[in-house]
Design a protein around this motif. Structure first.
Motif, PDB file in Angstrom:
ATOM      1  N   ASP A  86       0.814  -1.218   0.000  1.00 13.64           N
ATOM      2  CA  ASP A  86       0.000   0.000   0.000  1.00 13.64           C
ATOM      3  C   ASP A  86       0.848   1.269   0.000  1.00 13.64           C
ATOM      4  OD1 ASP A  86      -2.310  -1.488  -0.035  1.00 13.64           O
ATOM      5  OD2 ASP A  86      -2.578  -1.431   2.140  1.00 13.64           O
ATOM      6  N   ASP A  87       2.025   1.202   0.647  1.00 14.47           N
ATOM      7  CA  ASP A  87       2.883   2.388   0.717  1.00 14.47           C
ATOM      8  C   ASP A  87       3.798   2.527  -0.501  1.00 14.47           C
ATOM      9  OD1 ASP A  87       4.737   0.391   1.104  1.00 14.47           O
ATOM     10  OD2 ASP A  87       5.461   1.138   3.034  1.00 14.47           O
ATOM     11  N   GLY A  88       3.605   1.670  -1.516  1.00 11.29           N
ATOM     12  CA  GLY A  88       4.405   1.749  -2.734  1.00 11.29           C
ATOM     13  C   GLY A  88       5.676   0.938  -2.702  1.00 11.29           C
ATOM     14  N   THR A  89       5.951   0.236  -1.610  1.00  9.39           N
ATOM     15  CA  THR A  89       7.146  -0.588  -1.496  1.00  9.39           C
ATOM     16  C   THR A  89       7.023  -1.818  -2.395  1.00  9.39           C
ATOM     17  OG1 THR A  89       7.360   0.079   0.820  1.00  9.39           O
ATOM     18  CG2 THR A  89       8.617  -1.852   0.131  1.00  9.39           C
ATOM     19  N   LEU A  90       8.087  -2.142  -3.105  1.00 12.14           N
ATOM     20  CA  LEU A  90       8.117  -3.335  -3.949  1.00 12.14           C
ATOM     21  C   LEU A  90       8.592  -4.511  -3.098  1.00 12.14           C
ATOM     22  CD1 LEU A  90       7.787  -4.411  -6.856  1.00 12.14           C
ATOM     23  CD2 LEU A  90      10.219  -3.962  -7.165  1.00 12.14           C
ATOM     24  N   ILE A  91       7.859  -5.610  -3.143  1.00  9.69           N
ATOM     25  CA  ILE A  91       8.155  -6.775  -2.313  1.00  9.69           C
ATOM     26  C   ILE A  91       8.251  -8.007  -3.207  1.00  9.69           C
ATOM     27  CG2 ILE A  91       7.276  -8.276  -0.478  1.00  9.69           C
ATOM     28  CD1 ILE A  91       5.738  -5.827   0.586  1.00  9.69           C
ATOM     29  N   LEU A  92       9.289  -8.816  -2.974  1.00  8.56           N
ATOM     30  CA  LEU A  92       9.397 -10.129  -3.611  1.00  8.56           C
ATOM     31  C   LEU A  92       8.805 -11.113  -2.607  1.00  8.56           C
ATOM     32  CD1 LEU A  92      10.484 -11.877  -5.957  1.00  8.56           C
ATOM     33  CD2 LEU A  92      12.565 -12.141  -4.609  1.00  8.56           C
ATOM     34  N   ARG A  93       7.671 -11.728  -2.944  1.00  7.71           N
ATOM     35  CA  ARG A  93       6.987 -12.641  -2.031  1.00  7.71           C
ATOM     36  C   ARG A  93       7.197 -14.079  -2.486  1.00  7.71           C
ATOM     37  NH1 ARG A  93       1.381 -11.044  -0.058  1.00  7.71           N
ATOM     38  NH2 ARG A  93       2.740 -10.139   1.501  1.00  7.71           N
ATOM     39  N   THR A  94       7.686 -14.898  -1.565  1.00  8.94           N
ATOM     40  CA  THR A  94       7.876 -16.318  -1.832  1.00  8.94           C
ATOM     41  C   THR A  94       6.963 -17.098  -0.907  1.00  8.94           C
ATOM     42  OG1 THR A  94      10.172 -15.978  -2.470  1.00  8.94           O
ATOM     43  CG2 THR A  94       9.548 -18.209  -1.876  1.00  8.94           C
ATOM     44  N   LYS A  95       6.127 -17.932  -1.479  1.00 10.79           N
ATOM     45  CA  LYS A  95       5.270 -18.814  -0.690  1.00 10.79           C
ATOM     46  C   LYS A  95       5.974 -20.162  -0.594  1.00 10.79           C
ATOM     47  CE  LYS A  95       0.845 -16.789  -1.974  1.00 10.79           C
ATOM     48  NZ  LYS A  95       0.418 -16.360  -0.670  1.00 10.79           N
ATOM     49  N   THR A  96       6.151 -20.652   0.635  1.00 14.20           N
ATOM     50  CA  THR A  96       6.784 -21.955   0.817  1.00 14.20           C
ATOM     51  C   THR A  96       5.712 -23.037   0.840  1.00 14.20           C
ATOM     52  OG1 THR A  96       6.678 -21.832   3.227  1.00 14.20           O
ATOM     53  CG2 THR A  96       8.653 -20.921   2.168  1.00 14.20           C
ATOM     54  N   ARG A  97       6.129 -24.253   0.684  1.00 18.71           N
ATOM     55  CA  ARG A  97       5.178 -25.366   0.679  1.00 18.71           C
ATOM     56  C   ARG A  97       4.469 -25.522   2.017  1.00 18.71           C
ATOM     57  NH1 ARG A  97       8.273 -29.985  -2.835  1.00 18.71           N
ATOM     58  NH2 ARG A  97       8.292 -28.807  -4.756  1.00 18.71           N
ATOM     59  N   SER A  98       5.091 -24.998   3.076  1.00 15.45           N
ATOM     60  CA  SER A  98       4.457 -25.095   4.389  1.00 15.45           C
ATOM     61  C   SER A  98       3.390 -24.035   4.587  1.00 15.45           C
ATOM     62  CB  SER A  98       5.508 -24.957   5.492  1.00 15.45           C
ATOM     63  OG  SER A  98       6.088 -23.670   5.441  1.00 15.45           O
ATOM     64  N   GLY A  99       3.249 -23.126   3.590  1.00 17.69           N
ATOM     65  CA  GLY A  99       2.229 -22.097   3.680  1.00 17.69           C
ATOM     66  C   GLY A  99       2.720 -20.773   4.235  1.00 17.69           C
ATOM     67  N   VAL A 100       4.017 -20.683   4.540  1.00 14.43           N
ATOM     68  CA  VAL A 100       4.577 -19.444   5.080  1.00 14.43           C
ATOM     69  C   VAL A 100       4.939 -18.516   3.927  1.00 14.43           C
ATOM     70  CG1 VAL A 100       6.496 -18.458   6.391  1.00 14.43           C
ATOM     71  CG2 VAL A 100       5.454 -20.616   7.123  1.00 14.43           C
ATOM     72  N   ASP A 101       4.589 -17.246   4.054  1.00  9.99           N
ATOM     73  CA  ASP A 101       4.989 -16.231   3.079  1.00  9.99           C
ATOM     74  C   ASP A 101       6.267 -15.565   3.561  1.00  9.99           C
ATOM     75  OD1 ASP A 101       2.765 -16.719   1.572  1.00  9.99           O
ATOM     76  OD2 ASP A 101       1.664 -14.949   2.232  1.00  9.99           O
ATOM     77  N   ILE A 102       7.256 -15.510   2.696  1.00  9.60           N
ATOM     78  CA  ILE A 102       8.499 -14.812   3.003  1.00  9.60           C
ATOM     79  C   ILE A 102       8.550 -13.590   2.103  1.00  9.60           C
ATOM     80  CG2 ILE A 102      11.015 -14.924   2.987  1.00  9.60           C
ATOM     81  CD1 ILE A 102      10.669 -17.984   3.308  1.00  9.60           C
TER      82      ILE A 102
END
Length: 125
Positions: A86-102
């Motif tokens: 929302d604040d305009g920050t670019l994020i690289l999101r990785t979803k792991t098989r365990s369901g955790v978002d990094i």
């Protein structure tokens, strides 16, 4: 050669990020019942996870037993995408098989360099 110090984990209490958002945090309890928080800088998350996976698989190979699928699959990336906060920050999101978002946040300088590199590429059709 002496054996390195070992922390025996008995429980993972939770996970999240530091208040500054610069670190991923794991809330852990060791085999002696002491609770501690492991801070992993966002710049090292990928390296940490790949080494953790490799260590788990190597340990299983040395003891001649199958690796703990839950441990190994917990850190395997299932999907990686870019997200705009929302604040305009670019994020690289990785979803792991365990369901955790990094989430790995990029500062303005990194986003600016990425933008300049993309602008410099010739348009192909």
């Amino acid at each position: 050669m002496t054996e390195p110090a070992t922390i025996l984990l008995s429980r993972v209490n939770g996970h999240g990020s530091s208040t500054s958002g610069q670190n991923s945090c794991l809330d852990l309890t060791d085999g002696n019942g002491r609770r501690f928080v492991l801070h992993i800088p966002h710049l090292l998350e990928g390296d940490f996870l790949s080494r953790f996976e490799a260590a788990a698989m190597h340990a299983a190979e040395v003891r001649c037993s199958p690796s703990n699928a839950d441990v190994v699959s917990a850190v395997l990336a299932q999907q990686t995408s870019f997200v705009m906060a929302d604040d305009g920050t670019l994020i690289l999101r990785t979803k792991t098989r365990s369901g955790v978002d990094i989430d790995i946040s990029f500062d303005e300088g990194t986003v600016g360099r990425l933008h300049a590199m993309l602008d410099a590429r010739p348009v192909t059709r």
